[in-house]
Design a protein around this motif. Structure first.
Motif, mmCIF file in Angstrom:
data_model
loop_
_atom_site.group_PDB
_atom_site.id
_atom_site.type_symbol
_atom_site.label_atom_id
_atom_site.label_comp_id
_atom_site.label_asym_id
_atom_site.label_seq_id
_atom_site.Cartn_x
_atom_site.Cartn_y
_atom_site.Cartn_z
ATOM 1 N N GLN A 190 58.648 40.631 43.936
ATOM 2 C CA GLN A 190 58.330 40.518 45.354
ATOM 3 C C GLN A 190 59.184 41.495 46.143
ATOM 4 O O GLN A 190 60.324 41.779 45.765
ATOM 5 N N GLN A 210 55.718 32.359 46.660
ATOM 6 C CA GLN A 210 56.231 33.712 46.867
ATOM 7 C C GLN A 210 55.576 34.732 45.944
ATOM 8 O O GLN A 210 55.794 35.932 46.106
ATOM 9 N N ARG A 211 54.786 34.281 45.017
ATOM 10 C CA ARG A 211 54.133 35.197 44.085
ATOM 11 C C ARG A 211 52.813 35.655 44.702
ATOM 12 O O ARG A 211 51.833 34.904 44.738
ATOM 13 N N PRO A 239 59.886 36.064 41.936
ATOM 14 C CA PRO A 239 59.064 35.176 42.761
ATOM 15 C C PRO A 239 58.548 33.981 41.976
ATOM 16 O O PRO A 239 58.272 34.072 40.781
ATOM 17 N N ASN A 240 58.438 32.881 42.651
ATOM 18 C CA ASN A 240 57.825 31.707 42.039
ATOM 19 C C ASN A 240 57.031 30.959 43.094
ATOM 20 O O ASN A 240 57.316 31.028 44.282
ATOM 21 N N PHE A 276 66.037 37.485 42.358
ATOM 22 C CA PHE A 276 65.057 36.600 42.980
ATOM 23 C C PHE A 276 63.642 36.866 42.468
ATOM 24 O O PHE A 276 62.792 37.389 43.200
ATOM 25 N N ASN A 326 69.636 29.688 46.892
ATOM 26 C CA ASN A 326 68.359 29.075 46.568
ATOM 27 C C ASN A 326 67.743 29.766 45.365
ATOM 28 O O ASN A 326 67.989 30.950 45.118
ATOM 29 N N THR A 327 66.936 29.040 44.619
ATOM 30 C CA THR A 327 66.265 29.640 43.468
ATOM 31 C C THR A 327 65.232 30.666 43.909
ATOM 32 O O THR A 327 64.910 31.595 43.165
ATOM 33 N N SER A 328 64.725 30.526 45.127
ATOM 34 C CA SER A 328 63.782 31.498 45.679
ATOM 35 C C SER A 328 64.450 32.261 46.814
ATOM 36 O O SER A 328 65.438 31.803 47.392
ATOM 37 N N TYR A 329 63.907 33.427 47.130
ATOM 38 C CA TYR A 329 64.495 34.290 48.153
ATOM 39 C C TYR A 329 64.332 33.688 49.543
ATOM 40 O O TYR A 329 63.238 33.280 49.940
ATOM 41 N N HIS A 330 65.441 33.635 50.285
ATOM 42 C CA HIS A 330 65.439 33.258 51.690
ATOM 43 C C HIS A 330 66.174 34.349 52.455
ATOM 44 O O HIS A 330 67.354 34.614 52.190
#
Length: 390
Positions: free
Chosen positions: A137, A128-129, A124-125, A122, A92-96
């Motif tokens: 993050q 998540q920021r 943050p976006n 990762f 994923n483009t963001s952290y999972h």
């Protein structure tokens, strides 16, 4: 009649072709990446220790010995960015948290390297920021507690103040000078380019001596084979149940990398550079079978180099990978690491000695009692205290 027969034959042929098409062309799945394991070395650091006559002692380094530098942080941030690009569409483009698990040795430089790497992997976006001014993050990193010729070596001992010059201490001298040179410090006159070259060769030899040359196969089992066993287990698990995260990361040291590559018989004979990364990728082929590909990223401006396990093509079938690496995986590491007269043997010897001593004392005691009885005069009887007299 001929026209009708031709028409029927054409229709039958079309139907046959359509039928064959439906039977011979079942839906297939494209080859897909299923699992990735990374083992990387920490980034640039200060010397782990120095030699007595070194003009640059620990207070010369902002955080002291063995610590990650700003250059090291940048190296791992860039590696994280490169991994982000390589696995775009897989991660994923963001952290999972379900997708990634990071394990580090319990050293500041490896823990911080992992954190810097994750900052590049990762960023943050959106939600998540947590602070608009901070493009970072927190992501968890897991760990557990720690537990050439003689004249040349004489010169090294004299110039450094070392009293015991071995392959290990020569490696430390080279490492210290290398760190100082990398960070713009002026080396002492004796540390000429030729001296540095000779020290570098001894350093490389020390790695080969540590992990190979003598009893290489046995060393591979007891050093890199331990980590390789876990990697094999994870690859098998992901091919059967998919119960692990997509990305499993180990943040460690050059010795860890070399030990693993020696076990795989893909070591190139050189020290692993800062932020170098060994990659395992598990693919599911379009026929449903699994294969393993390995890569080594040791230059930041080049794509990772393909690594080929001896006896297998680069796209190595998983079962072949497991079969070829089986001999270097220890069955019982603790037992195999014991010497011929190990602790278990010592315990048995001690136990037998104690039992023999006790038995000897019992025999002596019994003989003593028998001799005393025989020495007593006839009619003698011991009267206990307090017994009535007739």
């Amino acid at each position: 009649m001929a026209g009708r027969q031709f028409a029927w034959s054409g229709a039958a042929l079309l139907q046959l072709l359509l039928g064959v098409n439906l039977i011979v062309m079942p839906p297939t799945q494209a080859r897909s990446l299923r699992f990735v394991t990374l083992l990387y070395r920490h980034g640039d650091r200060s010397p782990v220790k120095t030699y007595p006559k070194d003009p640059y002692q620990e207070d010369e380094w902002p955080q002291g010995f063995g610590q990650l530098t700003k250059e090291g942080m940048q190296q791992h941030w860039e590696l994280g960015q490169a991994l982000r690009q390589r696995y775009q569409g897989f991660l994923n483009t963001s952290y999972h948290r379900q997708e990634v698990y990071v394990r580090s040795t319990d050293f500041d430089r490896t823990l911080m390297s992992a954190e810097a790497n994750l900052a590049g992997l990762f960023p943050p976006n959106g939600m998540q920021r947590f602070n608009p001014n901070i493009s970072w993050q927190p992501i968890p990193v897991h760990t557990v507690p720690i537990a050439e010729d003689r004249q040349f070596l004489d010169m090294v001992a004299n110039e450094t103040g070392l009293t015991d010059v071995t392959l290990e201490t020569v490696w430390n001298v080279y490492d210290t000078l290398f760190c100082e040179q990398t960070h713009g410090l002026v080396l002492p006159p004796w540390a000429s380019p030729r001296t540095m070259q000779r020290l570098s060769r001894l350093k490389d030899f020390s790695f080969r001596f540590l992990f190979g040359i003598y009893e290489q196969a046995e060393k591979a089992r007891l050093q890199g084979g331990v980590l390789l066993a876990q990697i094999r287990k994870n690859l098998t698990l992901m091919a059967t149940s998919s119960q692990l995260p997509k990305l499993l990361v180990y943040s460690a040291h050059d010795t860890t990398l070399v030990a693993l590559q020696m076990a795989l018989d893909v070591y190139n004979g050189e020290q692993a550079p800062y932020a170098s990364c060994h990659i395992f990728e598990l693919y599911q082929e379009d026929n449903g079978n699994f294969s393993v590909e390995m890569y080594f990223r040791n230059e930041s401006d080049k794509a990772p180099w393909p690594l080929v396990l001896p006896g297998c093509p680069h796209r190595c079938p998983l079962q072949d990978f497991l079969h070829l690496t089986e001999p270097v995986v220890p069955k019982n590491w603790q037992q195999e690491c014991q010497l011929a007269s190990g602790p278990a043997d010592t315990e048995v010897i001690v136990a037998l000695a104690v039992c023999g001593s006790i038995l000897f004392l019992l025999i002596v005691l019994l003989l003593t009692v028998l001799f005393r009885i025989q020495a007593q005069p006839p009619g003698y009887r011991h009267v206990a205290d307090g017994e009535d007299h007739a």
